[in-house]
Scaffold this active site. Sequence first.
Site, PDB file in Angstrom:
ATOM      1  N   TYR A  81      67.793  14.562  12.289  1.00 32.13           N
ATOM      2  CA  TYR A  81      67.992  15.977  12.600  1.00 32.13           C
ATOM      3  C   TYR A  81      68.527  16.778  11.409  1.00 32.13           C
ATOM      4  O   TYR A  81      68.305  17.982  11.340  1.00 32.13           O
ATOM      5  CB  TYR A  81      68.990  16.126  13.760  1.00 32.13           C
ATOM      6  CG  TYR A  81      68.376  16.136  15.141  1.00 32.13           C
ATOM      7  CD1 TYR A  81      67.478  15.148  15.524  1.00 32.13           C
ATOM      8  CD2 TYR A  81      68.711  17.116  16.058  1.00 32.13           C
ATOM      9  CE1 TYR A  81      66.939  15.141  16.793  1.00 32.13           C
ATOM     10  CE2 TYR A  81      68.172  17.119  17.334  1.00 32.13           C
ATOM     11  CZ  TYR A  81      67.289  16.130  17.692  1.00 32.13           C
ATOM     12  OH  TYR A  81      66.760  16.131  18.950  1.00 32.13           O
ATOM     13  N   LYS A 114      65.617   0.640  14.173  1.00 28.79           N
ATOM     14  CA  LYS A 114      64.237   0.254  13.890  1.00 28.79           C
ATOM     15  C   LYS A 114      64.261  -0.507  12.562  1.00 28.79           C
ATOM     16  O   LYS A 114      63.586  -0.152  11.585  1.00 28.79           O
ATOM     17  CB  LYS A 114      63.358   1.523  13.841  1.00 28.79           C
ATOM     18  CG  LYS A 114      61.872   1.273  13.735  1.00 28.79           C
ATOM     19  CD  LYS A 114      61.231   0.726  14.996  1.00 28.79           C
ATOM     20  CE  LYS A 114      59.768   0.390  14.752  1.00 28.79           C
ATOM     21  NZ  LYS A 114      59.142  -0.306  15.900  1.00 28.79           N
ATOM     22  N   ASP A 147      61.825   0.877  20.087  1.00 28.51           N
ATOM     23  CA  ASP A 147      60.660   0.835  20.989  1.00 28.51           C
ATOM     24  C   ASP A 147      60.913  -0.141  22.135  1.00 28.51           C
ATOM     25  O   ASP A 147      60.636   0.145  23.301  1.00 28.51           O
ATOM     26  CB  ASP A 147      59.361   0.484  20.223  1.00 28.51           C
ATOM     27  CG  ASP A 147      59.491  -0.708  19.290  1.00 28.51           C
ATOM     28  OD1 ASP A 147      60.627  -1.204  19.070  1.00 28.51           O
ATOM     29  OD2 ASP A 147      58.449  -1.171  18.771  1.00 28.51           O
ATOM     30  N   ASP A 174      68.481  11.135  21.328  1.00 27.98           N
ATOM     31  CA  ASP A 174      67.931  12.292  22.035  1.00 27.98           C
ATOM     32  C   ASP A 174      66.851  11.811  23.004  1.00 27.98           C
ATOM     33  O   ASP A 174      66.837  12.168  24.186  1.00 27.98           O
ATOM     34  CB  ASP A 174      67.348  13.280  21.016  1.00 27.98           C
ATOM     35  CG  ASP A 174      66.731  14.496  21.697  1.00 27.98           C
ATOM     36  OD1 ASP A 174      67.388  15.050  22.595  1.00 27.98           O
ATOM     37  OD2 ASP A 174      65.606  14.869  21.334  1.00 27.98           O
ATOM     38  N   ASP A 187      67.109  11.227  27.410  1.00 28.48           N
ATOM     39  CA  ASP A 187      66.216  11.893  28.374  1.00 28.48           C
ATOM     40  C   ASP A 187      65.519  10.849  29.242  1.00 28.48           C
ATOM     41  O   ASP A 187      65.387  11.013  30.455  1.00 28.48           O
ATOM     42  CB  ASP A 187      65.140  12.737  27.656  1.00 28.48           C
ATOM     43  CG  ASP A 187      65.536  14.206  27.551  1.00 28.48           C
ATOM     44  OD1 ASP A 187      66.746  14.476  27.430  1.00 28.48           O
ATOM     45  OD2 ASP A 187      64.636  15.069  27.579  1.00 28.48           O
TER      46      ASP A 187
HETATM   47  C1  IPM Z   1      69.810  17.737  23.488  1.00 29.15           C
HETATM   48  C2  IPM Z   1      68.736  18.755  23.288  1.00 29.15           C
HETATM   49  C3  IPM Z   1      68.867  19.361  21.895  1.00 29.15           C
HETATM   50  C4  IPM Z   1      68.711  18.230  20.900  1.00 29.15           C
HETATM   51  C5  IPM Z   1      67.884  20.501  21.586  1.00 29.15           C
HETATM   52  C6  IPM Z   1      67.968  21.609  22.595  1.00 29.15           C
HETATM   53  C7  IPM Z   1      68.059  21.024  20.191  1.00 29.15           C
HETATM   54  O1  IPM Z   1      67.485  18.188  23.488  1.00 29.15           O
HETATM   55  O2  IPM Z   1      71.001  18.100  23.417  1.00 29.15           O
HETATM   56  O3  IPM Z   1      69.486  16.585  23.742  1.00 29.15           O
HETATM   57  O4  IPM Z   1      67.596  17.892  20.522  1.00 29.15           O
HETATM   58  O5  IPM Z   1      69.723  17.666  20.504  1.00 29.15           O
HETATM   59 MG    MG Z   2      67.519  16.206  24.211  1.00 25.73          MG
END
Ligand code: IPM
Ligand code: MG
Length: 361
Positions: free
Chosen positions: A143, A193, A225, A249, A253
């Site tokens: 990032y 990785k 992975d 990240d 999710d």
């Molecule tokens: C998170 C979100 C953020 C990230 C975005 C909105 C920039 O997806 O906090 O996980 O990628 O960190």
């Molecule tokens: Mg996110």
Amino acid sequence: MAQEFKIAVLPGDGIGPEIIEQGIKVLDAVSKRFNHKFIFTKGLIGGIAYDKTGVPLPDETLELAKNSDAVFLGAVGDWKYDTLEPNLRPEKALLGIRKALNLFANLRPVTVYEELVSTSTLKEEYISGVDIMIIRELTGGLYFGEPKGIDTVNGQKRGYNTMVYTESEVERIAKVAFEVAMKRGKKLCSVDKANVLDVSRLWREVIEKVAKDYPEVELSHMYVDNAAMQLIRNPKQFDVMVTENMFGDILSDEASMLAGSLGMLASASLSDKGPSLYEPIHGSAPDLANQDKANPIATIMSAAMMLKYSFNLDTEADVIEKAVKSILAEGYRTGDIISESKILVGTAKMGDLIANKVLQV
Ligand code: IPM
Ligand code: MG
């Protein structure tokens, strides 16, 4: 004993303001019950800040955050800002505040509430009892790495980012991860990785080095992975996971689906000094905004994390968690976690129900 805490409130965009309002309701209930004083001061962040001041992260917002005991954030982003130059995009504000406050350790607990087991798309026997803490490195890696950009090489455009970590960056997140593991099931899985990336080989080396100070923690390494696959195949094998910014990240999710919805996952972003920041892991969901449809539980649980990690109010944090569980047990659901025979409620009603429960449980 009654205590006073200054909280910077940054609602942001999309569903941000609605969910933050529910979090504040619940914190108000906590202050009423336990006689604490929470002083909320609102600030601008994201698209709304850009609209009002021309930048997504105004200096005043950073000042406010720095002078607070904790930061409570909703979400940022809206499609209408998609054409802005990268530096002015709402997401830039989120990355900016994480960096400015040095919030390198992002804790994302994945707790599967028994009441919601049937809501998940995954089979009950695999997810019932899942309790994972994902620790995402938040101020380095892909990032933030330099160099990055879009340039032109041999007449064609080229885009690039860099995944880079120094030893000390890995060391400090490793220490957080081992400390958290010590307080939980003493199992840590470091995700990388290392079969392909040099940066991961260094990551692994440093994790191994820090591990020597934590002989009680059972450490394992997993390629990202494989980790993505294992999270779905057998999530109960995990206790604490620690990983690079972008891997974290993505995996968090994915892991939210174990809990039934992205709307259930809270997070705490900690630094080694100064205020920490609390936000749901989901985004601003502009398609849901202003319709009283968003699930405020991730935000409410983020408020609980604030009480626990920033203010050492463990009892109060537990009360919020109990209130959430109890409202779910009573059958109340927002649209994202609804199932047959349950009671559909909107964002504000869910906030009211949980805030009232805080006064009773
Ligand atoms: C998170 C979100 C953020 C990230 C975005 C909105 C920039 O997806 O906090 O996980 O990628 O960190
Ligand atoms: Mg996110």
